[in-house]
Design a protein around this motif. Structure first.
Motif, PDB file in Angstrom:
ATOM      1  N   PRO A 132      12.283  -9.313  19.939  1.00  0.00           N
ATOM      2  CA  PRO A 132      11.623  -9.970  21.080  1.00  0.00           C
ATOM      3  C   PRO A 132      11.049 -11.346  20.758  1.00  0.00           C
ATOM      4  N   MET A 133      10.506 -11.536  19.543  1.00  0.00           N
ATOM      5  CA  MET A 133       9.805 -12.780  19.246  1.00  0.00           C
ATOM      6  C   MET A 133      10.524 -13.576  18.162  1.00  0.00           C
ATOM      7  N   LEU A 134      10.825 -14.833  18.447  1.00  0.00           N
ATOM      8  CA  LEU A 134      11.361 -15.728  17.414  1.00  0.00           C
ATOM      9  C   LEU A 134      10.211 -16.643  17.006  1.00  0.00           C
ATOM     10  N   ALA A 135       9.442 -16.196  15.997  1.00  0.00           N
ATOM     11  CA  ALA A 135       8.214 -16.907  15.606  1.00  0.00           C
ATOM     12  C   ALA A 135       8.514 -17.896  14.472  1.00  0.00           C
ATOM     13  N   THR A 136       8.335 -17.482  13.220  1.00  0.00           N
ATOM     14  CA  THR A 136       8.693 -18.395  12.107  1.00  0.00           C
ATOM     15  C   THR A 136      10.203 -18.505  11.962  1.00  0.00           C
ATOM     16  N   LEU A 182       2.907 -13.593  23.908  1.00  0.00           N
ATOM     17  CA  LEU A 182       2.506 -12.347  24.559  1.00  0.00           C
ATOM     18  C   LEU A 182       1.827 -11.399  23.579  1.00  0.00           C
ATOM     19  N   GLY A 183       1.383 -11.943  22.447  1.00  0.00           N
ATOM     20  CA  GLY A 183       0.705 -11.105  21.446  1.00  0.00           C
ATOM     21  C   GLY A 183       1.715 -10.464  20.522  1.00  0.00           C
ATOM     22  N   ASP A 184       1.323  -9.331  19.938  1.00  0.00           N
ATOM     23  CA  ASP A 184       2.212  -8.630  19.005  1.00  0.00           C
ATOM     24  C   ASP A 184       3.162  -7.728  19.796  1.00  0.00           C
ATOM     25  N   ALA A 185       4.426  -8.113  19.836  1.00  0.00           N
ATOM     26  CA  ALA A 185       5.385  -7.384  20.677  1.00  0.00           C
ATOM     27  C   ALA A 185       5.533  -5.934  20.214  1.00  0.00           C
ATOM     28  N   GLY A 186       5.592  -5.717  18.915  1.00  0.00           N
ATOM     29  CA  GLY A 186       5.753  -4.346  18.395  1.00  0.00           C
ATOM     30  C   GLY A 186       4.590  -3.467  18.822  1.00  0.00           C
ATOM     31  N   ASP A 187       3.383  -3.955  18.637  1.00  0.00           N
ATOM     32  CA  ASP A 187       2.202  -3.170  19.019  1.00  0.00           C
ATOM     33  C   ASP A 187       2.181  -2.904  20.521  1.00  0.00           C
ATOM     34  N   HIS A 221      -2.008 -18.245  12.801  1.00  0.00           N
ATOM     35  CA  HIS A 221      -1.868 -16.819  12.445  1.00  0.00           C
ATOM     36  C   HIS A 221      -0.441 -16.327  12.636  1.00  0.00           C
ATOM     37  N   GLY A 222       0.474 -17.228  12.919  1.00  0.00           N
ATOM     38  CA  GLY A 222       1.876 -16.831  13.072  1.00  0.00           C
ATOM     39  C   GLY A 222       2.205 -16.268  14.437  1.00  0.00           C
ATOM     40  N   TYR A 223       1.311 -16.447  15.415  1.00  0.00           N
ATOM     41  CA  TYR A 223       1.601 -15.984  16.785  1.00  0.00           C
ATOM     42  C   TYR A 223       2.156 -17.134  17.618  1.00  0.00           C
ATOM     43  N   ILE A 224       3.073 -16.775  18.512  1.00  0.00           N
ATOM     44  CA  ILE A 224       3.605 -17.766  19.441  1.00  0.00           C
ATOM     45  C   ILE A 224       2.561 -18.016  20.534  1.00  0.00           C
ATOM     46  N   VAL A 225       2.396 -19.300  20.895  1.00  0.00           N
ATOM     47  CA  VAL A 225       1.437 -19.711  21.934  1.00  0.00           C
ATOM     48  C   VAL A 225       2.204 -20.323  23.107  1.00  0.00           C
TER      49      VAL A 225
HETATM   50  N1  URA Z   1       5.536 -11.501  16.358  1.00  0.00           N
HETATM   51  C1  URA Z   1       4.970 -11.070  17.504  1.00  0.00           C
HETATM   52  O1  URA Z   1       5.061  -9.895  17.859  1.00  0.00           O
HETATM   53  N2  URA Z   1       4.306 -11.962  18.273  1.00  0.00           N
HETATM   54  C2  URA Z   1       4.189 -13.262  17.946  1.00  0.00           C
HETATM   55  O2  URA Z   1       3.579 -14.033  18.687  1.00  0.00           O
HETATM   56  C3  URA Z   1       4.777 -13.687  16.734  1.00  0.00           C
HETATM   57  C4  URA Z   1       5.441 -12.792  15.966  1.00  0.00           C
END
Ligand code: URA
Length: 209
Positions: A132-136, A198-203, A191-195
């Motif tokens: 779901p998330m393409l962060a780093t 949507l927060g931590d997709a896995g959680d 903190h490595g989150y996308i801005v």
């Molecule tokens: N992984 C996530 O679940 N959310 C982010 O914003 C970045 C990495």
């Protein structure tokens, strides 16, 4: 250089807004991940090759088109990628599903493989790597590298939300891999989150913390 396609269909944008809202609970969040995965795959497979075959309808003989070409495999990156699999399989029920698990080494900060199970005929398939998330971009690039080492020749990356940092990293590492997103957000925070993300997709998919 690979292409980056943002599939911003109104239905996708609407569902993504529901996902972004911090008040959306896991059940609805999961549903949205699934439905967006389904809608994205509809667009991503737009150019699948077809051939004409002869069939007989109840009325007459006719020619009609069916899919040909390589078979597909979906590769969720564990764990959040799992949330996208069901939606994609609704559209492509014959696809095989492989899994790639990666964790980040606390010292080197590099992704390390802990699980990899792929379909047997790797060279024959078109792969959709999903997360779901393409962060780093670290996990996606590592998963793609792993697939290539196992012989994969045709790979697309499918994520819901990306950011410029992740897109650039994957493009630099894998200029042959097209990237499909539902949204390209502003940036990655410290903190490595996308801005805005949507927060931590896995959680949020699995209701963990
Ligand atoms: N992984 C996530 O679940 N959310 C982010 O914003 C970045 C990495």
């Amino acid at each position: 250089m690979s292409k980056v396609v943002v599939i911003n269909h109104p239905l996708i944008q609407h569902k993504l807004t529901i996902m972004r809202d911090k008040n959306t609970g896991s059940r609805e969040f999961r549903e949205m991940v699934k439905e967006i995965g389904m809608l994205m795959v509809y667009e991503i497979t737009r150019d699948l090759p077809l051939k004409e075959i002869e069939i007989e309808t109840p009325v007459t003989k006719t020619k009609s088109k069916v899919l040909v070409g390589k078979k597909l495999a979906v590769i969720p990156i564990l764990r959040a990628g799992l949330g996208m699999v069901d939606g994609i399989l609704e559209m492509i029920p014959a696809a095989k599903v492989g899994h790639v698990g990666l964790y980040r080494d606390p010292e080197t900060l590099q992704p390390v493989e802990y699980f990899c199970k792929l379909p047997q005929d790797v060279e024959e398939r078109d792969f959709l790597v999903v997360d779901p998330m393409l962060a780093t971009g670290g996990s996606a690039a590592a998963a793609i590298k792993l697939l290539k080492e196992k012989g994969a020749k045709s790979i697309k990356l499918v994520c819901l939300v990306g950011c410029p940092e992740g897109v650039k990293f994957v493009q630099d590492e894998h200029p042959d891999v097209d990237i499909f997103l539902a949204a390209l957000d502003e940036k990655l925070n410290d903190h490595g989150y996308i801005v805005p993300g949507l927060g931590d997709a896995g959680d949020r998919i699995f209701g963990t913390k």
